[in-house]
Design a protein around this motif. Sequence first.
Motif, short mmCIF file in Angstrom:
data_model
loop_
_atom_site.label_atom_id
_atom_site.label_comp_id
_atom_site.label_asym_id
_atom_site.label_seq_id
_atom_site.Cartn_x
_atom_site.Cartn_y
_atom_site.Cartn_z
N PRO A 53 -7.89 1.46 20.92
CA PRO A 53 -6.84 0.51 20.05
C PRO A 53 -6.76 1.14 18.62
O PRO A 53 -7.91 1.98 18.28
N THR A 54 -5.82 0.70 18.06
CA THR A 54 -5.26 1.41 16.79
C THR A 54 -5.61 0.46 15.70
O THR A 54 -4.92 -0.64 15.79
N ILE A 55 -6.19 0.84 14.54
CA ILE A 55 -6.57 -0.07 13.66
C ILE A 55 -6.18 0.57 12.25
O ILE A 55 -6.45 1.70 12.03
N ILE A 56 -4.93 -0.07 11.62
CA ILE A 56 -4.41 0.42 10.62
C ILE A 56 -4.80 -0.35 9.21
O ILE A 56 -4.55 -1.62 9.26
N LYS A 57 -5.04 0.33 8.40
CA LYS A 57 -5.42 -0.25 6.85
C LYS A 57 -4.16 -0.40 6.06
O LYS A 57 -3.32 0.32 6.21
N TYR A 58 -4.05 -1.58 5.34
CA TYR A 58 -3.03 -2.02 4.53
C TYR A 58 -3.60 -2.42 3.14
O TYR A 58 -4.65 -3.09 3.23
N ARG A 117 -3.62 -5.22 0.01
CA ARG A 117 -3.37 -6.45 -0.15
C ARG A 117 -2.00 -6.63 -1.03
O ARG A 117 -1.96 -5.89 -1.97
N GLY A 118 -0.71 -7.26 -0.50
CA GLY A 118 0.27 -7.30 -1.10
C GLY A 118 1.33 -6.28 -0.52
O GLY A 118 2.44 -6.44 -0.80
N GLU A 119 0.91 -5.45 0.28
CA GLU A 119 1.62 -4.42 0.64
C GLU A 119 2.65 -4.77 1.81
O GLU A 119 2.22 -5.56 2.55
N ASP A 120 3.97 -4.40 1.75
CA ASP A 120 4.81 -4.81 2.70
C ASP A 120 4.23 -3.93 4.13
O ASP A 120 4.43 -2.88 4.18
N GLN A 121 4.18 -5.02 5.09
CA GLN A 121 3.77 -4.29 6.53
C GLN A 121 4.70 -4.10 7.23
O GLN A 121 4.74 -3.74 8.67
N ALA A 122 6.14 -4.46 7.07
CA ALA A 122 7.18 -4.24 7.86
C ALA A 122 7.55 -2.82 8.30
O ALA A 122 7.65 -2.72 9.67
N ALA A 123 7.60 -1.90 7.52
CA ALA A 123 7.49 -0.36 7.97
C ALA A 123 6.58 -0.07 9.07
O ALA A 123 6.93 0.61 9.94
N ILE A 124 5.46 -0.43 8.64
CA ILE A 124 4.48 -0.20 9.65
C ILE A 124 4.52 -0.76 10.96
O ILE A 124 4.56 -0.09 12.06
N LEU A 125 4.88 -2.30 11.08
CA LEU A 125 5.23 -2.96 12.17
C LEU A 125 6.39 -1.98 12.87
O LEU A 125 6.26 -2.07 14.24
N ARG A 126 7.43 -1.74 12.40
CA ARG A 126 8.72 -1.02 12.92
C ARG A 126 7.95 0.00 13.77
O ARG A 126 8.37 0.31 14.81
N THR A 160 -3.11 -3.02 18.61
CA THR A 160 -2.94 -2.56 17.35
C THR A 160 -3.09 -3.63 16.29
O THR A 160 -2.55 -4.72 16.47
N ALA A 161 -4.04 -3.45 15.30
CA ALA A 161 -4.35 -4.53 14.21
C ALA A 161 -4.30 -3.93 13.01
O ALA A 161 -4.57 -2.82 12.54
N LEU A 162 -3.46 -4.60 12.07
CA LEU A 162 -3.32 -4.37 10.86
C LEU A 162 -3.80 -5.03 9.88
O LEU A 162 -4.14 -6.37 9.78
N VAL A 163 -5.12 -4.51 9.19
CA VAL A 163 -6.11 -5.20 8.48
C VAL A 163 -6.06 -4.65 6.95
O VAL A 163 -6.17 -3.40 6.86
N GLU A 164 -6.21 -5.52 6.38
CA GLU A 164 -6.44 -5.33 4.63
C GLU A 164 -7.52 -4.54 4.44
O GLU A 164 -8.67 -4.66 5.07
N THR A 165 -7.76 -3.41 3.55
CA THR A 165 -8.74 -2.81 3.35
C THR A 165 -10.17 -3.17 3.28
O THR A 165 -11.06 -3.04 3.69
N LYS A 166 -10.08 -4.25 2.01
CA LYS A 166 -11.42 -4.75 1.85
C LYS A 166 -11.90 -5.72 3.06
O LYS A 166 -13.18 -5.79 3.35
N THR A 167 -11.10 -6.06 3.84
CA THR A 167 -11.61 -7.05 4.83
C THR A 167 -11.82 -6.19 5.97
O THR A 167 -13.05 -6.42 6.63
#
Length: 569
Positions: free
Chosen positions: A439-444, A446-455, A553-560
């Motif tokens: 599985p792919t875990i991607i950090k972002y 907080r407040g960052e636009d995730q659209a580019a990552i999702l695309r 694939t999971a987009l997870v906020e860094t602190k979380t």
Amino acid sequence: MARMIPVYCAESAPPGEKAVFSALRDVAGAEHWTVLHSLGIAQHERQVEGEADFVIVAPDAGLLVIEVKSHLSVARSSDGAWRLGQDPPTVRGPFQQAQEAMHSIRDYLLSKRVELRDVPILHAVWFTGVRARATLPDSPEWHSWQVLDSSDLPSAVRAVERVMREGAQHLASTIKYFGFGGFGPDQANAERIVATLRPRFEVVMTAGDRRQAREGQLAQFVEEQYRALDSAADNRGVLFTGPAGTGKTFLAAESAQREVAQGRTGRLLCFNRLLGHSLGEKLSDIVGLRVGTLHKEMLRLADMSGPPANADSDFWKRVLPELALEGLAEQSAEEVGDFLIVDEIQDIATDTYLDFLDLLVKGGLRNGRVLMFGDFERQAIYGSDRAREVLRSRAPHLASFRLSENCRNLPRIGYQVNLLGHLAPGFREFRRSDDGIDPTIIKYVRGEDQAAILRKIVGDLRDEGFDLTEIVVLSPLADSSVAASTSDPWLRQVLSPADRSKPIKGRLRYATIHSFKGLDAPAVVVTDLDDSGGPNFDALVYVGLTRATDRLTALVETKTLRRLIGGEA
């Protein structure tokens, strides 16, 4: 009484098969036998696919394959053609059918290295509508002991024992040293034979009933689920528990079909709207079964086409149940079913809802035919922490069966869920083989636009061969999720809310984790995983991650992410 697998005979079965099934099931003397009914033979020696009407596995006696013929007249012409009732003449007679099925089963067992030395493997034909033993002429094509007929039905056990005894003696007289130390199989080997053959026939339909079994897609059970179905057959009421992916909804649907196949009527209810619609579509042609969500059934009985525009929590939890109870009291007794099956019971087990369910089944929750399926560890994102305690107080006699083998996720997905969901003991056994893709875990931030990552994620999945219809984007958020609020032109063009309709070609579905509970998809992208996003966050993470069957694939906020893995990220 013999152990019958499956435990029922479908209404669509020929009358002769029903008669033999009842004769073997309802008499004493066969307690150690296992009788497999309608054994599908995928590796048939003559046909693309075949079927054995009955296979009897009897310790210390042998294995007997029985072909059943229900016809009221049986004739063999001088040209060798068989004439069975009004059927067209055929050269391939019932004894040849039984023999081919027997050889196919024996070859399959040998290919699985099952010990068959000194095990009589025999075949016979049961003519249930005629006195064939007295009327069939002698023939070199069969032995007299291979014929059973209508006169054998009242004494089925003795008749089968006669066939096995004389068949074993025939083999011993023709095969040197056969059975020299006694005839098998012993009890342990008999169980292995049953376990080896059982997955060859016990199937569940993604849609339709047994009549469509060869026209639809088949899904196999694992041995744990066989035991669960046995538990459902042996007990009046059962509570099935287990984490996500252990096949609870799968078993609930199959249990409902089995109840109806035995001539009963009842309901299969769940909590989630999308799951209710999915189950309704898959089981739409089952007469005598009402399928849907708890709230939809309440609205129907309350004679409401839908909830009011201002429906709030009080409406769903108090007002609607009261209106439904009033409506149920005014309905005919036909509204009270012979059985009640409830999936997602962890979200339904409140006193108010259980008051309603109690009146839907004969005997109520305490004494009725009740099967409940739920995950009380992490999936109770709507119900209370006391759900299991409340259910036990209302239905104290429910037997318990725990499911533990993951049937949905690839192992690497399950292990990732163990880590991020803090499951203890967590998933350890998996039906599916791993394909080596983590599985792919991607950090972002907080407040960052995730659209580019999702695309990019969607593009990578498409490059891997996944169709857009196989990908689902989930989020704990609704209107503010990245999928719902993105301004990316391409994403806005292909994204479509997951609703009751089937996936549309060229469209990428998105939904909240809440609404997708109970469902799955080949590839799942979970976005907006930020533990500042609301209550029950850890439960939502668990539910969201377990929706993926093959790619996660999971987009997870860094602190979380740092908190979830319990260390520095």
